[in-house]
Design a protein around this motif. Structure first.
Motif, mmCIF file in Angstrom:
data_model
loop_
_atom_site.group_PDB
_atom_site.id
_atom_site.type_symbol
_atom_site.label_atom_id
_atom_site.label_comp_id
_atom_site.label_asym_id
_atom_site.label_seq_id
_atom_site.Cartn_x
_atom_site.Cartn_y
_atom_site.Cartn_z
ATOM 1 N N THR A 187 0.863 -1.699 -0.060
ATOM 2 C CA THR A 187 -0.239 0.157 -0.086
ATOM 3 C C THR A 187 0.645 1.757 -0.154
ATOM 4 O O THR A 187 1.846 1.122 0.576
ATOM 5 N N LYS A 204 1.364 5.107 0.279
ATOM 6 C CA LYS A 204 0.219 6.713 1.182
ATOM 7 C C LYS A 204 1.243 8.070 0.328
ATOM 8 O O LYS A 204 2.373 7.576 0.265
ATOM 9 N N THR A 212 -3.916 7.705 0.412
ATOM 10 C CA THR A 212 -4.203 6.132 -0.253
ATOM 11 C C THR A 212 -4.310 5.912 -1.876
ATOM 12 O O THR A 212 -5.104 6.597 -2.225
ATOM 13 N N LEU A 213 -2.766 5.892 -2.034
ATOM 14 C CA LEU A 213 -3.209 5.457 -3.505
ATOM 15 C C LEU A 213 -3.876 4.270 -4.513
ATOM 16 O O LEU A 213 -3.243 3.672 -3.562
ATOM 17 N N ASP A 214 -4.566 3.975 -5.652
ATOM 18 C CA ASP A 214 -5.113 3.353 -5.861
ATOM 19 C C ASP A 214 -3.289 2.290 -6.449
ATOM 20 O O ASP A 214 -2.992 2.657 -7.426
ATOM 21 N N ARG A 215 -3.537 1.569 -5.929
ATOM 22 C CA ARG A 215 -2.378 0.075 -5.859
ATOM 23 C C ARG A 215 -1.854 -0.201 -7.467
ATOM 24 O O ARG A 215 -1.396 -0.500 -8.410
ATOM 25 N N ASP A 216 -4.024 -0.264 -7.835
ATOM 26 C CA ASP A 216 -4.116 -0.693 -9.237
ATOM 27 C C ASP A 216 -3.525 0.125 -10.204
ATOM 28 O O ASP A 216 -2.781 -0.455 -11.883
ATOM 29 N N GLU A 217 -3.464 1.376 -9.809
ATOM 30 C CA GLU A 217 -2.590 2.004 -11.335
ATOM 31 C C GLU A 217 -1.427 1.907 -10.640
ATOM 32 O O GLU A 217 -0.604 3.636 -11.629
#
Length: 227
Positions: free
Chosen positions: A120, A122, A133-138
């Motif tokens: 994860t 951040k 919190t950044l979108d891990r999928d991107e």
């Protein structure tokens, strides 16, 4: 690391020798240009010959910054159609990663190897407050090699020099010109030696190959020909 990490002994060879062997195993380059201080050239020639890279090896004195060194390397291969920039401190890059990057660069103009982010991530402020919190999928963690049509990278470096811009990532120079960069799958084994623990990881990976050979198994890590 308190030492010239590229010349640390790893399984009986300098770390950089494993990187050169990785290029030799990939066997998809017409010319290999190593940017390094002149006092290292004799040792580099020996390591390159051992890696099967003696046919067209070019040694070039580097600059004060990474970007200056890449620009010097580009000047040494003026007739290249495609160029690939690889960190000398990544000794375990698998051959198929080199080839994927070159294929994507040929098709799209610029490409980089990368792996998915598994932690994860951040964004935080200077005083440690979580901002998002950044979108891990991107997100991806970018590696080298990074590959380019030659004219694309040359133009990006010229623009950066004219604008007084510095970057530690060649794709970023293409991006700032509005160029498209494609991401292809890298490999977790393609780690960059930055800390002492990374050297231990490289040694451990090479021991896996040695044990597998003793047992008669087929294992293929970069820098090691298939057994």
């Amino acid at each position: 690391m308190g030492a010239d990490k590229l010349w640390l002994d790893v399984a009986g060879r300098p770390l950089l020798a494993w990187t050169l062997q990785a290029l030799g195993v990939a066997a998809c380059f017409d010319t290999v240009c190593v940017i390094a201080p002149e006092e290292r050239w004799e040792a580099l020639q020996r390591a390159a010959l051992a890696a099967g890279l003696g046919d067209d090896l070019r040694l070039v004195e580097g600059g004060d910054h990474r970007q200056d060194s890449v620009r010097a390397g580009l000047a040494a291969v003026p007739g290249a159609e495609l160029v690939l920039v690889h960190d000398a401190a990544r000794p375990l890059c698998p051959p198929d990663v080199f080839r994927r990057v070159l294929d994507a660069a040929r098709e799209h103009g610029a490409a980089t190897a990368a792996v998915p982010v598994i932690d994860t991530v951040k964004r935080v402020s200077a005083d440690g407050r979580v901002l998002a919190t950044l979108d891990r999928d991107e997100l991806v963690a970018v590696q080298t090699p990074q590959g380019f049509r030659s004219e694309v990278l040359v133009a990006a470096h010229r623009r950066a020099l004219a604008d007084g811009v510095r970057a530690d990532d060649d794709c970023a120079l293409v991006e700032r010109m509005g160029g498209e960069v494609r991401v292809v799958m890298g490999d977790p084994v393609n780690l960059k030696v930055t800390r002492p623990a990374d050297v231990d990881a490289v040694r451990a990976a090479l021991r896996v190959v040695a044990v597998a050979r003793t047992a008669g198994a087929t294992v293929h890590l970069t820098g090691d020909e298939p057994s």
